[in-house]
Design an enzyme around this catalytic site. Structure first.
Site, mmCIF file in Angstrom:
data_model
loop_
_atom_site.group_PDB
_atom_site.id
_atom_site.type_symbol
_atom_site.label_atom_id
_atom_site.label_comp_id
_atom_site.label_asym_id
_atom_site.label_seq_id
_atom_site.Cartn_x
_atom_site.Cartn_y
_atom_site.Cartn_z
ATOM 1 N N PHE A 52 18.769 -39.404 77.226
ATOM 2 C CA PHE A 52 18.381 -38.538 78.142
ATOM 3 C C PHE A 52 17.050 -39.776 78.811
ATOM 4 O O PHE A 52 15.997 -39.312 79.252
ATOM 5 C CB PHE A 52 17.647 -37.405 76.783
ATOM 6 C CG PHE A 52 17.856 -36.844 75.992
ATOM 7 C CD1 PHE A 52 19.246 -36.288 76.920
ATOM 8 C CD2 PHE A 52 17.517 -36.582 75.429
ATOM 9 C CE1 PHE A 52 19.857 -34.778 75.524
ATOM 10 C CE2 PHE A 52 18.414 -36.779 74.135
ATOM 11 C CZ PHE A 52 19.431 -35.209 74.054
ATOM 12 N N CYS A 53 17.633 -40.779 79.410
ATOM 13 C CA CYS A 53 16.955 -41.930 80.224
ATOM 14 C C CYS A 53 15.563 -42.024 79.444
ATOM 15 O O CYS A 53 15.262 -42.819 80.828
ATOM 16 C CB CYS A 53 17.246 -40.966 81.424
ATOM 17 S SG CYS A 53 19.032 -41.048 82.356
ATOM 18 N N ALA A 54 15.772 -41.889 78.523
ATOM 19 C CA ALA A 54 14.265 -42.154 77.395
ATOM 20 C C ALA A 54 14.636 -42.863 76.403
ATOM 21 O O ALA A 54 14.391 -42.417 75.047
ATOM 22 C CB ALA A 54 13.571 -41.107 77.817
#
Length: 453
Positions: free
Chosen positions: A375-377
């Site tokens: 999740f781009c985290a």
């Protein structure tokens, strides 16, 4: 994948109708079903009202700023009125600027370019990459993931107490996690920042679509968010807040619109006088439709009433959490604990399943669109999942780092356009998949789990 349109059903009702609410998709097991879009945290579907407003304006499309024609003047008024609408939506202070950008990522990169020399930046490792990565040219302190809101404030206070007290400093923090949906203590973090002479920028990409965001009430210096998460079409964003750093910085892009006056110098070069307004960082022909669509979404959310929207979303959250709690194999990811307030974003892992496999089965067999991965985290998800490998399913992610093939999760997210039936179908699908397994065979193709033909 081909799609067809079916007549809207009463069961598809939601407070704010969105595009695609009556689209059907084929199932690998046969037949079609209304598509359940449960990936709002990545991109929320556009509101029908926003789309209608844009369509009504489209015949009057014209150049913006300095155009003498009627349509040019109309488009200019539309663009600048959109700026005022967004300022009102965010509760901006009289001297704040509203700059239209491409996205939250673009907004925070713009602010990073405007940092004064020697600025220290403090950011939690829990941030989305859009707010974690733009500060590479500054002196950055990355803060460990807190396990309670109070710990987040204490961690920031300790870090700020040890900084150089004479130079500028900036704190960047999310309003709601794009992984767990948990709300962060923004007011308390802003108070801590200001007490130590620092400024604070709020990444409101996940907060603004679900809760009111008021710059003065939260006492933050800047707010950044994206139109495509706020029920507007792709390609527009906002950076709103204090003007002084933005006025002092070189333009984010050099070109027409950002310049007030350009003259030739005697040495053969050119001298440029830049605008002090938001136009300084909006070079080129602006995205008028993008700005107008954001403003239309702001109006629609405000008029729908935040109390009503928040109360209904909390009911949807309860439905999902209670449903998943009945499946022992499911573990919901959380930083602050089960009782932490959150928006309609939840991530989880399922014992015995690779997350890519589980998400593919939800799509192919139930017509439910969710997100799987990191999740781009990445730092946050790795912290939440730990280092213990999950049992592999039939599909994996071959491009993952060694030993991390299964270090990913499934994320379900929803909002004002989500019908009750979509959430109920999701909960039932999770139960059935865990109990009975997938009804279809799947394979890995280009790093994605897809149905085998």
């Amino acid at each position: 994948m081909s799609v067809s349109t079916a007549a809207a059903d009463r069961s598809l009702c939601a407070p704010l109708p969105v595009l695609g609410r009556d689209v059907t998709v084929p199932l690998v097991t046969g037949g079609e079903v209304a598509y359940a879009a449960l990936d709002y945290a990545a991109s929320a579907p556009a509101l029908q009202r926003v789309w209608d407003d844009v369509a009504a304006y489209a015949p009057y499309y014209g150049s913006v700023h300095r155009g003498a024609g009627y349509l040019s003047q109309l488009s200019t008024d539309l663009f600048e009125n959109a700026r005022r609408t967004v300022a009102e939506f965010l509760g901006c202070r009289p001297d704040d600027q509203v700059v239209f950008t491409r996205s939250t990522t673009d907004s925070l990169n713009l602010l990073a370019r405007a940092l004064p020399a020697g600025c220290q930046v403090f950011v939690f490792e829990t941030e989305h990459h859009a707010s974690l990565l733009p500060w590479q040219d500054a002196r950055v302190t990355y803060l460990d993931a807190p396990r309670t809101p109070r710990q987040a404030v204490r961690t920031l206070e300790r870090a700020l107490a040890g900084r150089d007290p004479h130079g500028p400093a900036l704190v960047c923090v999310t309003g709601a996690s794009n992984v767990t949906g948990e709300l962060w203590p923004v007011r308390e973090l802003a108070a801590a920042a200001h007490a130590h002479g620092a400024r604070i920028v709020l990444d409101a990409a996940q907060l603004a679509p679900h809760h009111p965001v008021d710059i003065r009430d939260l006492d933050v210096d800047w707010v950044a968010f994206s139109g495509h998460k706020l029920y507007a079409p792709f390609g527009s964003g906002v950076l709103a807040g204090r003007a002084d750093w933005l006025r002092a910085a070189e333009p984010y892009l050099a070109g027409g619109g950002a310049s007030r006056k350009v003259t030739r110098r005697q040495d053969g070069g050119v001298a440029v006088e830049w605008h002090d307004s938001a136009a300084r960082h909006e070079a080129g022909s602006p995205n008028v439709i993008g700005a107008y669509s954001i403003a239309a979404a702001c109006k629609a959310l405000t008029e729908a009433g935040w109390d009503t929207l928040v109360a209904r979303e909390e009911q949807l959250i309860r439905t999902v959490r209670e449903g998943l709690a009945e499946v022992p194999e499911v573990r919901i990811l959380s930083l602050f604990g089960d009782d932490a307030p959150r928006v309609g974003v939840l991530s989880f892992v399922v014992e015995g399943w690779n997350s890519s496999h589980f998400a593919a089965a939800l799509s192919a067999e139930y017509g439910i669109g969710v997100r799987d991965g990191l999740f781009c985290a990445h730092p946050l998800v790795r912290t939440l999942l730990g280092t213990d490998p999950q049992t592999q399913g039939e599909c994996g992610a071959p491009e993952a780092a060694p030993g991390e093939k299964s270090l990913n999760a499934v994320r379900v997210s929803f909002g004002a356009g989500t019908p009750d039936e979509h959430v109920e179908r999701f909960v039932n699908a999770v139960r059935e998949l865990v109990r009975d397994g997938a009804r279809w065979q799947y394979r890995t193709e280009d790093g994605r789990c897809v149905p085998a033909v």
